[in-house]
Design an enzyme around this catalytic site. Structure first.
Site, mmCIF file in Angstrom:
data_model
loop_
_atom_site.group_PDB
_atom_site.id
_atom_site.type_symbol
_atom_site.label_atom_id
_atom_site.label_comp_id
_atom_site.label_asym_id
_atom_site.label_seq_id
_atom_site.Cartn_x
_atom_site.Cartn_y
_atom_site.Cartn_z
ATOM 1 N N THR A 121 0.815 -1.217 0.000
ATOM 2 C CA THR A 121 0.000 0.000 0.000
ATOM 3 C C THR A 121 0.847 1.263 0.000
ATOM 4 O O THR A 121 1.963 1.274 0.548
ATOM 5 C CB THR A 121 -0.904 0.011 1.252
ATOM 6 N N TYR A 145 -1.968 0.376 10.084
ATOM 7 C CA TYR A 145 -2.194 -0.315 8.811
ATOM 8 C C TYR A 145 -0.933 -0.258 7.946
ATOM 9 O O TYR A 145 -0.438 -1.289 7.469
ATOM 10 C CB TYR A 145 -3.382 0.325 8.076
HETATM 11 N N1 UFG Z 1 -13.022 11.202 1.893
HETATM 12 C C1 UFG Z 1 -14.022 12.147 2.033
HETATM 13 N N2 UFG Z 1 -15.273 11.707 2.350
HETATM 14 C C2 UFG Z 1 -15.583 10.388 2.531
HETATM 15 C C3 UFG Z 1 -14.554 9.433 2.383
HETATM 16 C C4 UFG Z 1 -13.281 9.866 2.063
HETATM 17 O O1 UFG Z 1 -13.781 13.343 1.883
HETATM 18 O O2 UFG Z 1 -16.739 10.078 2.836
HETATM 19 C C5 UFG Z 1 -11.673 11.649 1.528
HETATM 20 C C6 UFG Z 1 -10.632 11.235 2.524
HETATM 21 O O3 UFG Z 1 -10.561 12.157 3.578
HETATM 22 C C7 UFG Z 1 -9.380 11.199 1.650
HETATM 23 C C8 UFG Z 1 -9.908 10.796 0.273
HETATM 24 O O4 UFG Z 1 -11.323 11.041 0.317
HETATM 25 O O5 UFG Z 1 -8.864 12.480 1.566
HETATM 26 C C9 UFG Z 1 -9.689 9.348 -0.027
HETATM 27 O O6 UFG Z 1 -10.152 8.589 1.087
HETATM 28 P P1 UFG Z 1 -10.445 7.028 0.987
HETATM 29 O O7 UFG Z 1 -11.012 6.617 2.301
HETATM 30 O O8 UFG Z 1 -11.216 6.738 -0.233
HETATM 31 O O9 UFG Z 1 -8.996 6.407 0.786
HETATM 32 P P2 UFG Z 1 -7.648 6.643 1.626
HETATM 33 O O10 UFG Z 1 -6.782 7.559 0.814
HETATM 34 O O11 UFG Z 1 -7.907 7.022 3.028
HETATM 35 O O12 UFG Z 1 -7.040 5.180 1.692
HETATM 36 C C10 UFG Z 1 -6.922 4.353 0.574
HETATM 37 C C11 UFG Z 1 -6.864 2.908 1.044
HETATM 38 C C12 UFG Z 1 -5.613 2.664 1.831
HETATM 39 C C13 UFG Z 1 -4.409 3.110 1.039
HETATM 40 C C14 UFG Z 1 -4.561 4.526 0.573
HETATM 41 C C15 UFG Z 1 -3.384 4.857 -0.293
HETATM 42 O O13 UFG Z 1 -7.979 2.615 1.851
HETATM 43 O O14 UFG Z 1 -5.515 1.296 2.065
HETATM 44 O O15 UFG Z 1 -5.763 4.663 -0.150
HETATM 45 O O16 UFG Z 1 -3.574 6.044 -0.985
HETATM 46 F F1 UFG Z 1 -3.317 3.039 1.809
#
Ligand code: UFG
Length: 334
Positions: A121, A145
């Site tokens: 990741t 994680y």
């Molecule tokens: N976000 C929102 N609203 C939501 C959900 C997410 O604004 O309802 C934002 C988050 O704050 C973040 C972006 O959208 O800024 C992406 O969030 P995600 O939850 O879709 O994904 P993450 O970037 O947190 O995490 C994902 C995977 C991880 C991985 C990561 C690497 O879940 O396993 O991408 O970039 F490590």
């Protein structure tokens, strides 16, 4: 041409694993799935694929299935993957990701499995100050994680030095979308990912999309991520496996993204274009643990593997995710 021995896909019932099953089958590989159904049901795995419900930490089970199915390689997806949950329940992540993989790896070594592809990741890089992220950049994960996955990469590296196997660590950035033929998609018990949540909101399954922070040091203030279509990622797994076989003395450490950053606002704007209306958004506070920007350098991926992305457009990612969400809403899978 070499014989294609069966590939064990751990977590093959889950979101990314099920797409990898399809990609391998499409490429002519026999597959066997091992999944404990902690975040899936098995419904996404084609019926003619041998499917074992069980854990990668079940040593006798792993040993017997590696032997009985004549497994020639492992694609290892099984694990826990929610950043926020890893902060509140860190030991679950060290148990399910690091400790469980240790057992799988010991049994793989004992069985003489020559190739392993591991789901890593972008979270291993933490909150980098230099973009795009290169594979050699510092590994400074900011949540359990990311630490659990980085520890696993280190186990693989150390073990591959002394045991007879090579491995690929594929470092996923933000995986989204669904199989364009709608054979698979995301059905996890909890939705936390932005594209999934956005498509649920577009279909009225939730009233709006929360935007977690617009005060980041980014062009429009919302977080920037590198979104990759799940089918392109699945194709990268097939290409990585074939490269490991072609070059048995090399390991592959590869970022998996398009090398293009999109903000949360840009993703939601793309959703509005796809559905041709404004899906309600509510601007809220930052979500703890979110790094401002994660964008991959995918130079190594493109240069090392025979891989060209076929779906590198956020509108296509969203429309495939939306079509899948409609299929779920129609109750086809339940
Ligand atoms: N976000 C929102 N609203 C939501 C959900 C997410 O604004 O309802 C934002 C988050 O704050 C973040 C972006 O959208 O800024 C992406 O969030 P995600 O939850 O879709 O994904 P993450 O970037 O947190 O995490 C994902 C995977 C991880 C991985 C990561 C690497 O879940 O396993 O991408 O970039 F490590």
């Amino acid at each position: 041409m070499t014989t294609k021995l069966p590939v064990l896909i751990t977590g093959g019932g889950g979101y990314i694993g099920s797409h990898a099953v399809l990609a391998l089958l499409d490429a002519g590989w026999p597959v066997v799935v091992l999944d404990d159904e902690s975040n899936s049901t098995g419904v996404l795995v084609p019926r003619d694929v041998p499917y074992i419900k069980g854990s990668i930490a079940d040593r006798p089970l792993v040993a017997s299935l590696l032997r009985d199915h004549g497994i020639g390689a492992i694609l290892h997806f099984a694990g826990s993957m929610l950043v926020a949950e890893s902060v509140t329940d860190p030991l679950k992540y060290y148990r399910n990701n690091t400790a469980a993989t240790l057992i799988l790896l010991e049994e793989a070594v004992a069985a003489g499995i020559p190739h392993i592809v591991f789901s890593s990741t972008a979270a291993i890089y933490g909150a980098p100050d230099r973009l795009p992220i290169e594979e050699g950049d510092p590994k400074l994960p900011i949540n359990p994680y990311g630490v659990s996955k980085w520890m696993t990469e280190q186990m693989l590296a150390d073990a591959a030095r002394v045991h007879d196997f090579n491995y690929a660590a594929l470092r996923y950035f933000n995986v989204a979308g669904a199989d364009p033929d709608l054979r698979a998609g995301q059905i996890g018990k909890t939705s936390t990912h932005i594209v999934k949540i956005a498509t649920e909101a577009a279909l009225g399954k939730r009233p709006h999309v929360d935007v977690f922070g617009t005060d980041y040091p980014t062009p429009d203030g919302s977080c920037v991520r590198d979104y990759i279509h799940v089918s392109d990622l699945a194709a990268a797994h097939v290409a990585a496996l074939e490269k490991l076989i072609e070059r048995p003395h090399e390991n592959l450490l590869l970022n998996c993204g398009y090398g293009k950053g999109l903000s949360v606002t840009q993703v939601l704007d793309a959703l509005d274009v796809v559905v041709q209306r404004k899906v309600p958004r509510v601007i809220g506070p930052r979500r703890p643990g979110d790094p401002p920007q994660l964008v991959a350098s995918n130079r190594a991926l493109v240069e090392t593997l025979d891989w060209t992305p076929a779906h590198a457009d956020i509108h296509q990612i969203i429309s495939d995710a939306l079509a899948w969400e409609r299929k779920l809403a129609d109750g086809i899978l339940t």
